[in-house]
Design a protein around this motif. Structure first.
Motif, PDB file in Angstrom:
ATOM      1  N   PHE A   1       0.841  -1.191   0.000  1.00  0.00           N
ATOM      2  CA  PHE A   1       0.000   0.000   0.000  1.00  0.00           C
ATOM      3  C   PHE A   1       0.877   1.242   0.000  1.00  0.00           C
ATOM      4  N   VAL A   2       0.545   2.193  -0.879  1.00  0.00           N
ATOM      5  CA  VAL A   2       1.297   3.443  -0.975  1.00  0.00           C
ATOM      6  C   VAL A   2       0.328   4.627  -0.947  1.00  0.00           C
ATOM      7  N   PRO A   3       0.776   5.747  -0.384  1.00  0.00           N
ATOM      8  CA  PRO A   3      -0.087   6.934  -0.367  1.00  0.00           C
ATOM      9  C   PRO A   3      -0.085   7.613  -1.731  1.00  0.00           C
ATOM     10  N   LEU A   4      -1.253   8.048  -2.174  1.00  0.00           N
ATOM     11  CA  LEU A   4      -1.323   8.766  -3.445  1.00  0.00           C
ATOM     12  C   LEU A   4      -0.956  10.236  -3.267  1.00  0.00           C
ATOM     13  N   GLU A   5      -1.020  10.714  -2.063  1.00  0.00           N
ATOM     14  CA  GLU A   5      -0.532  12.065  -1.746  1.00  0.00           C
ATOM     15  C   GLU A   5       0.672  11.866  -0.854  1.00  0.00           C
ATOM     16  N   PRO A   6       1.840  12.159  -1.185  1.00  0.00           N
ATOM     17  CA  PRO A   6       2.376  13.098  -2.148  1.00  0.00           C
ATOM     18  C   PRO A   6       2.915  12.473  -3.444  1.00  0.00           C
ATOM     19  N   SER A   7       2.402  11.312  -3.852  1.00  0.00           N
ATOM     20  CA  SER A   7       2.858  10.703  -5.105  1.00  0.00           C
ATOM     21  C   SER A   7       2.404  11.534  -6.289  1.00  0.00           C
ATOM     22  N   GLU A   8       3.071  11.321  -7.436  1.00  0.00           N
ATOM     23  CA  GLU A   8       2.747  12.085  -8.635  1.00  0.00           C
ATOM     24  C   GLU A   8       2.567  11.151  -9.817  1.00  0.00           C
TER      25      GLU A   8
END
Length: 135
Positions: free
Chosen positions: A53-60
């Motif tokens: 699981f990864v956060p979409l914020e701060p991903s781009e």
């Protein structure tokens, strides 16, 4: 992350860590219950591997790929709650802590004099839910 993109369009895209190393492919996208905004993604890290699981914020989203500003080792070490299920508030909190991200303040308890406002979600209803690739 860009909020104008359809979260179903994220499924199947490649994901890369902060160094540009491929992590895997987006398997599921989890939306915030209250806002409907994409909040987490589950990344399939290999053919027989688990999802991370990864956060979409701060991903781009860059040129059709998701770029996650964390190291591959941290991403692969994230708690795995299984895909396709609702993330509980406790599981979401574990993910925030794992990535060292600020946690949104909890909702204040309902006012005892007025009771719960009709239609207001209870704490156990809060938490991201997965989207599915087919409507």
């Amino acid at each position: 992350m860009q909020t104008d993109i359809d979260p179903r369009n994220l499924i199947g895209r490649k994901a890369f860590d902060r160094n540009g190393t491929k992590i895997g492919t987006i398997d599921e996208v989890y939306l915030d219950d209250a806002t409907g905004v994409p909040e987490w993604a589950a990344i399939r890290t290999g053919l027989f591997s688990r999802d991370a699981f990864v956060p979409l914020e701060p991903s781009e989203l860059v040129e059709g790929s998701l770029h996650i500003p964390f190291d591959r080792a941290l991403i692969k070490d994230a708690p795995d709650f299984g895909v396709g299920r609702h993330l509980s508030p406790e599981q979401e909190l574990q993910l925030y802590h794992h990535y060292g991200l600020d946690v949104a303040p909890p909702l204040p308890p309902p006012d005892r004099d007025f009771g719960n406002i009709a239609g207001q979600e209870t704490p156990e209803d809060n938490g991201p839910r997965p989207t599915h690739p087919h409507p």
